[in-house]
Enzyme design. Structure first.
Site, PDB file in Angstrom:
ATOM      1  N   ASP A  32      99.577 112.550 -12.181  1.00  0.00           N
ATOM      2  CA  ASP A  32      98.635 112.295 -10.803  1.00  0.00           C
ATOM      3  C   ASP A  32      98.704 110.827 -10.050  1.00  0.00           C
ATOM      4  O   ASP A  32      98.051 110.067 -10.331  1.00  0.00           O
ATOM      5  CB  ASP A  32      96.971 111.553 -11.158  1.00  0.00           C
ATOM      6  CG  ASP A  32      95.682 112.325 -10.556  1.00  0.00           C
ATOM      7  OD1 ASP A  32      94.445 112.192 -10.381  1.00  0.00           O
ATOM      8  OD2 ASP A  32      96.106 112.671  -9.183  1.00  0.00           O
ATOM      9  N   ASP A 216      99.026 112.968  -3.388  1.00  0.00           N
ATOM     10  CA  ASP A 216      98.550 113.370  -4.205  1.00  0.00           C
ATOM     11  C   ASP A 216      99.107 114.181  -5.132  1.00  0.00           C
ATOM     12  O   ASP A 216      99.234 115.465  -4.969  1.00  0.00           O
ATOM     13  CB  ASP A 216      96.980 113.485  -4.169  1.00  0.00           C
ATOM     14  CG  ASP A 216      96.173 114.026  -5.417  1.00  0.00           C
ATOM     15  OD1 ASP A 216      95.506 114.149  -5.252  1.00  0.00           O
ATOM     16  OD2 ASP A 216      97.356 113.759  -6.544  1.00  0.00           O
TER      17      ASP A 216
END
Ligand SMILES: N[C@H]1[C@H](O)[C@@H](Sc2ccccc2)[C@@H]2OC[C@H]1O2
Length: 324
Positions: A32, A216
């Site tokens: 992430d 992201d």
């Protein structure tokens, strides 16, 4: 020294999971670039929440050390969250090993994680100023690995419905076409944040105001300002914003236009094929472009990253993009 790890998409490319070895135990984690905690399902996670997850057992690791009294608590953009205690252990990703890496043990996880049985935790790849450990903030795996890397970078090559990869410490030029296009990053908020200079729908003209965006890997979709979202879907006649579906949907038979994001001199094209994201089962399809909820910056998630080869350059605080 470097590392290369396979990133495997879950159904509908909802997330990408990578094998990580912690104290000799291997778990599949969600990498992430939008957060900075490495946390895992563990023997400290309530058995009712463990369900069919793979858990990490620090008692079985000869290299685990408890950080006594240290805690963490994280809330994610989608409303999910987790919290727990902290230790350190030896963490290996694709052959790259970091000793004394902070490993956060979940003592509580929200329902989104409990029901996502393939996801056994997250490996944060944003900047360490976002790490939530108290009383002493901890460094990410990538920050800790930096000094041993030939190049202080990691790269993401995510793909639709097939395995991709993350590489640490080197740029594999066979994974992209042409040259990399670099853009400066503002890491003051802890994100891989940069400026997009405009956009184009289909083969239309590039226009719009410049806007801030983050790269992201942990976000599934491409989340943009409401004005851009409306402009895009105005090109798809059956498109509508469906409360029941949770966003913009359209007839699956529709021809879905590309979206181009102008990043400096680089025109980052997201093909329409990736913007018809998933089927709702009733003849309508869910769009890969959705609203960013007005939070002040766009979130370029996996739908965008599947169409680019991306270099996250920690040494020069910049992002590089190239077509694949
Ligand atoms: N950076 C992202 C993060 O990785 C996920 S955490 C997550 C939650 C449930 C399932 C899988 C992952 C969440 O969605 C967007 C933003 O917050």
């Amino acid at each position: 020294v470097g590392g290369d790890v396979t990133a495997t998409p879950e159904s509908d490319d909802n997330e990408y999971l990578c094998p990580v070895t912690i104290g000799g135990q291997t778990l599949n984690l969600d990498f992430d670039s939008g957060s900075s905690d490495l946390w895992v399902f563990s023997t400290s996670t309530p058995s009712s929440e463990q369900q069919s997850h793979t858990i990490y057992n620090p008692a079985k690791s000869s290299t685990f050390k408890e950080l006594n009294g240290f805690t963490w608590q994280i809330s994610y953009g989608d409303g999910s969250g987790a919290s727990g205690t902290v230790g350190t252990d030896t963490v290996t990703v694709g052959g790259l090993t970091v000793k004394n890496q902070a490993v956060e043990l979940a003592t509580a996880v929200s329902s989104e994680f409990v029901t996502d049985s393939a996801n056994n935790g997250l490996l944060g790849l944003a900047w360490s100023n976002l790490n939530t450990v108290e009383p002493t903030q901890q460094q990410t795996f990538f920050a800790n690995a930096g000094p041993q890397l030939q190049q202080n970078v990691f790269t993401a090559d995510l793909r639709h419905d097939q395995p991709g990869s993350y590489d640490f410490g080197f740029i594999d030029t066979s994974k992209f076409q042409g040259n990399l296009n670099y853009v400066p990053v503002d890491n003051s908020q802890g994100f891989w944040q940069f400026t997009v200079d405009g956009y184009a729908v289909g083969d239309g003209a590039t226009g719009g105001n410049s806007f801030s965006a983050i790269a992201d890997t942990g976000t599934t979709l491409l989340l943009l300002d409401d004005n851009i979202v409306s402009d895009y879907y105005s090109q798809i006649s059956s498109a509508q914003n469906s409360n029941s579906a949770g966003g913009f949907v359209f007839d699956c038979t529709e021809d879905v236009p590309d979206l181009t994001l102008q990043i400096g001199d680089y025109a980052a094209v997201v093909p329409g094929s990736l913007l018809n994201f998933s089927q709702n089962g009733d003849g309508t399809c869910f769009g890969g472009i959705q609203s960013d909820g007005g939070q002040g910056f766009a979130i370029l998630g996996d739908v965008f990253l599947k169409a680019q080869f991306t270099v996250f350059d920690q040494g020069n605080v910049q992002l590089g993009f190239a077509p694949k």
